[in-house]
Scaffold this motif. Structure first.
Motif, PDB file in Angstrom:
ATOM      1  N   LEU A  70      -5.337   2.172  21.026  1.00 44.28           N
ATOM      2  CA  LEU A  70      -4.132   1.332  20.894  1.00 44.28           C
ATOM      3  C   LEU A  70      -4.501  -0.136  21.065  1.00 44.28           C
ATOM      4  O   LEU A  70      -5.393  -0.438  21.852  1.00 44.28           O
ATOM      5  N   PRO A  71      -3.849  -1.060  20.359  1.00 42.32           N
ATOM      6  CA  PRO A  71      -2.830  -0.804  19.350  1.00 42.32           C
ATOM      7  C   PRO A  71      -3.444  -0.134  18.117  1.00 42.32           C
ATOM      8  O   PRO A  71      -4.596  -0.385  17.793  1.00 42.32           O
ATOM      9  N   ALA A  72      -2.625   0.702  17.471  1.00 43.09           N
ATOM     10  CA  ALA A  72      -3.121   1.442  16.316  1.00 43.09           C
ATOM     11  C   ALA A  72      -2.149   1.327  15.154  1.00 43.09           C
ATOM     12  O   ALA A  72      -0.936   1.355  15.351  1.00 43.09           O
ATOM     13  N   VAL A  73      -2.706   1.204  13.962  1.00 44.61           N
ATOM     14  CA  VAL A  73      -1.901   1.276  12.735  1.00 44.61           C
ATOM     15  C   VAL A  73      -2.152   2.664  12.152  1.00 44.61           C
ATOM     16  O   VAL A  73      -3.285   3.037  11.893  1.00 44.61           O
ATOM     17  N   LEU A  74      -1.084   3.437  11.986  1.00 44.64           N
ATOM     18  CA  LEU A  74      -1.216   4.810  11.492  1.00 44.64           C
ATOM     19  C   LEU A  74      -1.165   4.802   9.963  1.00 44.64           C
ATOM     20  O   LEU A  74      -1.043   3.759   9.338  1.00 44.64           O
ATOM     21  N   GLY A  75      -1.198   5.992   9.391  1.00 44.62           N
ATOM     22  CA  GLY A  75      -1.162   6.097   7.930  1.00 44.62           C
ATOM     23  C   GLY A  75      -2.525   6.473   7.408  1.00 44.62           C
ATOM     24  O   GLY A  75      -3.505   5.748   7.605  1.00 44.62           O
ATOM     25  N   TYR A  76      -2.594   7.642   6.748  1.00 42.99           N
ATOM     26  CA  TYR A  76      -3.894   8.231   6.418  1.00 42.99           C
ATOM     27  C   TYR A  76      -4.101   8.426   4.928  1.00 42.99           C
ATOM     28  O   TYR A  76      -5.086   9.059   4.529  1.00 42.99           O
ATOM     29  N   GLU A  77      -3.200   7.890   4.110  1.00 46.63           N
ATOM     30  CA  GLU A  77      -3.402   7.979   2.657  1.00 46.63           C
ATOM     31  C   GLU A  77      -2.699   6.805   1.997  1.00 46.63           C
ATOM     32  O   GLU A  77      -1.600   6.421   2.411  1.00 46.63           O
ATOM     33  N   ILE A  78      -3.358   6.256   1.005  1.00 42.32           N
ATOM     34  CA  ILE A  78      -2.847   5.033   0.366  1.00 42.32           C
ATOM     35  C   ILE A  78      -3.097   5.050  -1.141  1.00 42.32           C
ATOM     36  O   ILE A  78      -3.954   5.786  -1.634  1.00 42.32           O
ATOM     37  N   ALA A  79      -2.346   4.196  -1.821  1.00 42.86           N
ATOM     38  CA  ALA A  79      -2.664   3.848  -3.199  1.00 42.86           C
ATOM     39  C   ALA A  79      -2.553   2.331  -3.282  1.00 42.86           C
ATOM     40  O   ALA A  79      -1.666   1.736  -2.660  1.00 42.86           O
ATOM     41  N   GLY A  80      -3.465   1.706  -4.014  1.00 42.18           N
ATOM     42  CA  GLY A  80      -3.419   0.256  -4.100  1.00 42.18           C
ATOM     43  C   GLY A  80      -4.506  -0.303  -4.983  1.00 42.18           C
ATOM     44  O   GLY A  80      -5.143   0.424  -5.751  1.00 42.18           O
ATOM     45  N   VAL A  81      -4.729  -1.613  -4.830  1.00 41.30           N
ATOM     46  CA  VAL A  81      -5.669  -2.328  -5.700  1.00 41.30           C
ATOM     47  C   VAL A  81      -6.861  -2.782  -4.857  1.00 41.30           C
ATOM     48  O   VAL A  81      -6.683  -3.399  -3.807  1.00 41.30           O
ATOM     49  N   VAL A  82      -8.069  -2.490  -5.340  1.00 41.41           N
ATOM     50  CA  VAL A  82      -9.275  -2.938  -4.635  1.00 41.41           C
ATOM     51  C   VAL A  82      -9.273  -4.466  -4.607  1.00 41.41           C
ATOM     52  O   VAL A  82      -9.088  -5.125  -5.626  1.00 41.41           O
ATOM     53  N   GLU A  83      -9.480  -4.999  -3.397  1.00 44.58           N
ATOM     54  CA  GLU A  83      -9.418  -6.447  -3.240  1.00 44.58           C
ATOM     55  C   GLU A  83     -10.772  -7.045  -2.890  1.00 44.58           C
ATOM     56  O   GLU A  83     -11.073  -8.175  -3.263  1.00 44.58           O
ATOM     57  N   ALA A  84     -11.582  -6.271  -2.173  1.00 40.32           N
ATOM     58  CA  ALA A  84     -12.925  -6.735  -1.822  1.00 40.32           C
ATOM     59  C   ALA A  84     -13.777  -5.509  -1.529  1.00 40.32           C
ATOM     60  O   ALA A  84     -13.245  -4.481  -1.092  1.00 40.32           O
ATOM     61  N   VAL A  85     -15.072  -5.604  -1.779  1.00 43.28           N
ATOM     62  CA  VAL A  85     -15.950  -4.440  -1.541  1.00 43.28           C
ATOM     63  C   VAL A  85     -17.100  -4.841  -0.640  1.00 43.28           C
ATOM     64  O   VAL A  85     -17.533  -5.995  -0.631  1.00 43.28           O
ATOM     65  N   GLY A  86     -17.626  -3.875   0.121  1.00 44.53           N
ATOM     66  CA  GLY A  86     -18.802  -4.097   0.949  1.00 44.53           C
ATOM     67  C   GLY A  86     -20.013  -4.368   0.074  1.00 44.53           C
ATOM     68  O   GLY A  86     -20.040  -3.996  -1.111  1.00 44.53           O
TER      69      GLY A  86
END
Ligand SMILES: NC(=O)c1ccc[n+]([C@@H]2O[C@H](COP(=O)([O-])OP(=O)(O)OC[C@H]3O[C@@H](n4cnc5c(N)ncnc54)[C@H](OP(=O)(O)O)[C@@H]3O)[C@@H](O)[C@H]2O)c1
Length: 317
Positions: A70-86
């Protein structure tokens, strides 16, 4: 947009918990926009799926088996746009439209994902549907593979109308497996639409299953965890023919519990399987509720009531 890890800034939108408790502990919180490390991708989230896991983590019920800091942001599945990559990520580029699983952090404007836990989102698949798929599809695919059930066999599914059940039924149908699914009467037309034979759960279930499958059931998949393991063992003729994703007493019955920590990666084949169904126009995934991120507390309350048909999804941004 940047293709390299960048400096952090404050995310304007994330909902998290600073303590365990009821849904009203979910609050807007400030988190740093995460910089992707090796093997990671930062995704600008368009939609995030809501799962029962989320409210179980929020309530503190899983602190021993699924600890979060904690503090924690939950949510374990998403859809979206790649913004930056390692630095070492070659598979994805900024601007790619993706969906997949994340290790928390999905209820936010930006989330970090492992590059190999994402799949390209076809243009014809809505953000909300894409966000609803990863957990349910992966779990469904994994469960069917672990059960080792073959075409022509009969599978009993406890809790067939929820998110995971919805995908189990469709993957089973495409594998040529006959399904008997439990649900309340109101969901019986829905189960029939998905190709299953519906039965009502509760008192007298074993007799109803025997009537629906006089030749017996070959395997049982428990998606509910409501004390059905003994009758499942009896119906399937042995604990080795039963699998649960939700009953923590499994070991005491000699039944296998799968939590998704097997070495096999089921996510990509599962999502490819779901997209193949979608491409044929044969994917049925009702969105029980679609709510904005700000209404995540209501989304979790609805999930906790335990009668979601299909999935609940949050829209972000
Ligand atoms: N171990 C893992 O890897 C894993 C992965 C994903 C999910 N899970 C767990 O698996 C469970 C199912 O997940 P989900 O996303 O499918 O949940 P869900 O979508 O919230 O499931 C809701 C469904 O459960 C049905 N239901 C409620 N009580 C029932 C009962 N006694 N018998 C039969 N059906 C009943 C409801 O049908 P009616 O409205 O008709 O009652 C409703 O359609 C959750 O406990 C979740 O935490 C585990």
């Amino acid at each position: 947009m940047s293709s390299t890890p960048d400096t952090t800034a404050l995310a304007t939108k994330a909902v998290g918990i600073t303590e365990y408790g009821a849904a009203d502990v979910l609050r807007p919180i400030e988190v740093e926009v995460p910089a992707p490390g090796p093997g990671q991708v930062r995704v600008a989230v368009r939609a995030a799926g809501v799962n029962p896991l989320d409210h179980k983590v929020r309530s503190g019920a899983l602190t021993e088996v699924f600890p979060v800091t904690l503090p924690a942001v939950l949510g374990y599945e998403i859809a979206g746009v790649v913004e930056a990559v390692g630095a070492d990520v070659t598979e994805w580029q900024p601007g790619d439209e993706v969906f997949g699983q994340v290790r928390g952090g999905g209820y936010a404007e930006y989330a970090l994902a492992a590059a190999d836990q994402l799949v390209r989102k076809p243009a014809g698949v809505d953000w909300t549907v894409a966000a609803a798929l990863p957990v349910a599809a992966e779990t469904a695919w994994r469960s069917l593979d672990l059960l080792g059930i073959e075409p022509g066999r009969t599978l009993l599914v406890h809790g067939a109308a929820g998110g995971v059940g919805t995908l189990v039924l469709q993957f089973a149908r495409s594998r040529g497996i006959r399904v008997i699914g439990t649900a309340s009467e109101a969901n019986h037309p829905y189960l029939r639409e998905l190709g299953a034979v519906p039965v009502v759960y509760g008192e007298g279930l074993a007799e109803r299953v025997r009537a629906a499958a006089p030749e017996g059931v070959d395997r049982v998949l428990d998606l509910v965890g409501a004390g059905v393991l003994p009758l499942s063992i009896e119906l399937a003729g042995g604990a080795e023919h039963v699998l649960t994703i939700a009953d923590w007493s499994a070991a005491s019955h000699g039944v296998r519990f799968t939590a998704g920590d097997e070495p096999t990666d089921y996510l990509r084949p599962a999502l490819e399987g779901a997209l193949a169904l979608a491409a044929e126009g044969g994917l049925n995934l009702p969105l029980h509720r679609v709510l904005p991120l700000a209404e995540v507390a209501e989304a979790q309350r609805e999930s906790e009531r335990g009668h979601v048909r299909g999935k609940i999804v949050l829209t972000v941004g």
